[in-house]
Enzyme design. Structure first.
Site, short mmCIF file in Angstrom:
data_model
loop_
_atom_site.label_atom_id
_atom_site.label_comp_id
_atom_site.label_asym_id
_atom_site.label_seq_id
_atom_site.Cartn_x
_atom_site.Cartn_y
_atom_site.Cartn_z
N THR A 138 0.82 -1.21 0.00
CA THR A 138 0.00 0.00 0.00
C THR A 138 0.85 1.26 0.00
O THR A 138 1.89 1.34 0.66
CB THR A 138 -0.92 0.01 1.23
N SER A 144 -6.62 0.69 -2.26
CA SER A 144 -6.92 -0.66 -2.74
C SER A 144 -6.42 -0.95 -4.15
O SER A 144 -6.47 -2.09 -4.60
CB SER A 144 -8.44 -0.90 -2.69
N ILE A 169 1.81 -0.12 6.88
CA ILE A 169 2.53 -1.37 6.83
C ILE A 169 2.63 -1.99 8.23
O ILE A 169 3.26 -1.42 9.13
CB ILE A 169 3.95 -1.17 6.24
N ARG A 280 -24.35 -11.56 35.26
CA ARG A 280 -24.97 -10.26 35.55
C ARG A 280 -26.45 -10.44 35.81
O ARG A 280 -27.17 -11.06 35.03
CB ARG A 280 -24.77 -9.33 34.35
N HIS A 350 -23.24 -6.21 27.44
CA HIS A 350 -22.55 -5.69 28.63
C HIS A 350 -23.16 -4.38 29.12
O HIS A 350 -22.90 -3.97 30.28
CB HIS A 350 -21.07 -5.46 28.33
N GLY A 351 -23.94 -3.71 28.27
CA GLY A 351 -24.50 -2.43 28.67
C GLY A 351 -23.40 -1.40 28.89
O GLY A 351 -22.42 -1.34 28.16
N GLU A 375 -6.04 -6.16 4.04
CA GLU A 375 -5.99 -7.24 3.04
C GLU A 375 -7.13 -7.13 2.04
O GLU A 375 -7.63 -8.13 1.52
CB GLU A 375 -6.03 -8.62 3.71
#
Length: 391
Positions: A138, A144, A169, A280, A350-351, A375
């Site tokens: 890149t 891309s 990289i 929980r 989990h809130g 990728e």
């Protein structure tokens, strides 16, 4: 660190995996749970590349897992490697990303396209962990479009002279062996791209910028700049003009590894959410007793199972010498997007606790997002899949 996948759970994947694969998984999971996972929060918080972990991975033959034994590797198949990425990524996304980049990008191109001398010189040290590897494709402004290389390489006597900059990289700050794509003949377009090896501390070659990232903070991402950087003529990988073809082959395998990384992160998010839902309590009972939470977890488990099937199928095809452009892109696309969905639901379960750093849920989501970008973005994967469909 709990898991939904035990030694008895190999049956759904028996078409693609063997008991040997399961033994490899259990060995890597044991190491990752004991040695990698406890450091994951610190590695992320301090943006620290865990050099000591890579030394351990080298001693366990994991850095050379899919590499031929004659060059110091373990000689295992690609499914074993995908399992390793998955399990390491499950323990720590940053470590999993750097591991995948080192093996599939920093080592594999030399294995596939290097000369016997290059293989003997570099691969044993890459397998042992003495060397860290990276692969630089890149560039700023190209993204891309892998064929739009502005970095140049000119042959001057017995040396190649490289000029240009590579961006985003992975492992660049610590890499001893840098595989660089450069244009050797602009008039030929993509057929004028070649591949080179630049060793660390080569004059005219340096790390020019270290990125500060949303996630995967313990996996260094940086720019590499070459200013009249001279390397020996023998440091070209393969033939002049073969670089673009080499890049496509490298990315084809790399997409499977990023899919495996996403799967590992998603599995970690699911494991954490399931454990939290059982512990929980709200309104006098565990929140896992509420149908909304059950529905979330059911969707998460189902999507992860489907993603795992796609991934193992692609790795199985690769092990059997099949072309995996379609299957690798499908696996990478689905695994990465499922991982983000699962991690997002993990935070929801989990809130408020999912939004703070005391719990790993927020880190899972930050780490997972990169898998939709690296990728080849999800958009590029869809284009590749459409092309394979004849569109």
């Amino acid at each position: 660190m709990s898991t939904t996948m035990t030694g008895q759970d190999i049956a759904p994947y028996a078409e693609f995996l063997t008991e040997e694969h399961q033994a490899i998984r259990e060995m890597i999971r044991d190491f990752a749970t004991k040695e990698i996972a406890p450091k994951a929060q610190e590695v992320d918080r301090e943006a620290r590349f865990p050099v000591e972990t890579f030394k351990q991975l080298g001693k366990l033959d994991l850095l050379g897992l899919p590499i031929d034994t004659e060059y110091g590797g373990a000689g295992a198949d690609y499914r074993s490697y995908a399992i390793a990425v998955e399990e390491i990524g499950r323990a720590c996304g940053s470590t999993g990303l750097s591991y995948a980049a080192h093996v599939s990008l920093g080592t594999n191109p030399i294995k596939l396209f290097g000369t016997p001398e290059q293989k003997k010189k570099y691969i044993p040290k890459l397998c042992s962990g003495e060397y860290i590897g990276c692969w630089a494709l890149t560039e700023p402004g190209t993204g891309s479009d892998a064929s739009a290389q502005k970095t140049t390489a000119k042959l001057e006597g017995d040396h190649w002279v490289l000029n240009g900059t590579k961006q985003f990289i992975t492992n660049a700050t610590h890499a001893d062996v840098n595989i660089i794509m450069a244009m050797t003949d602009k008039s030929l377009g993509r057929k004028g791209i070649s591949c080179f090896i630049i060793e660390k501390d080569t004059p005219g070659f340096y790390v020019s910028k270290v990125e500060k990232k949303m996630g995967m903070r313990g996996s260094p991402t940086a720019s590499l700049t070459m200013e009249d950087c001279k390397i020996p003529k023998a440091n070209i990988v393969g033939e002049v003009g073969d670089g673009y073809k080499q890049a496509l082959t490298t990315l084809e395998g790399g997409r499977i590894s990023i899919g495996a990384l996403a799967l590992g992160i998603g599995q970690a998010a699911f494991d954490a959410a399931l454990a939290y839902a059982k512990q929980r309590e709200a309104f006098g009972q565990p929140i896992g007793k509420f149908q909304f939470i059950q529905g979330y977890l059911a969707d998460m488990a189902t999507q992860l199972s489907a993603a795992r099937m796609l991934l193992y199928h692609a790795a199985w095809l690769k092990d059997h010498g099949k072309r995996v452009t379609l299957e690798g892109s499908q696996a990478k696309l689905y695994c990465s997007e499922v991982a983000s969905k699962v991690c997002n639901l993990g935070i929801q379960i989990h809130g408020g606790y999912g939004y703070i750093e005391d719990f790993p849920a927020e880190r899972f989501l930050r780490d997972a997002k990169l898998c939709e970008i690296g990728e080849g973005t999800s958009e590029i994967q869809r284009l590749l899949i459409a092309r394979e469909l004849g569109l």
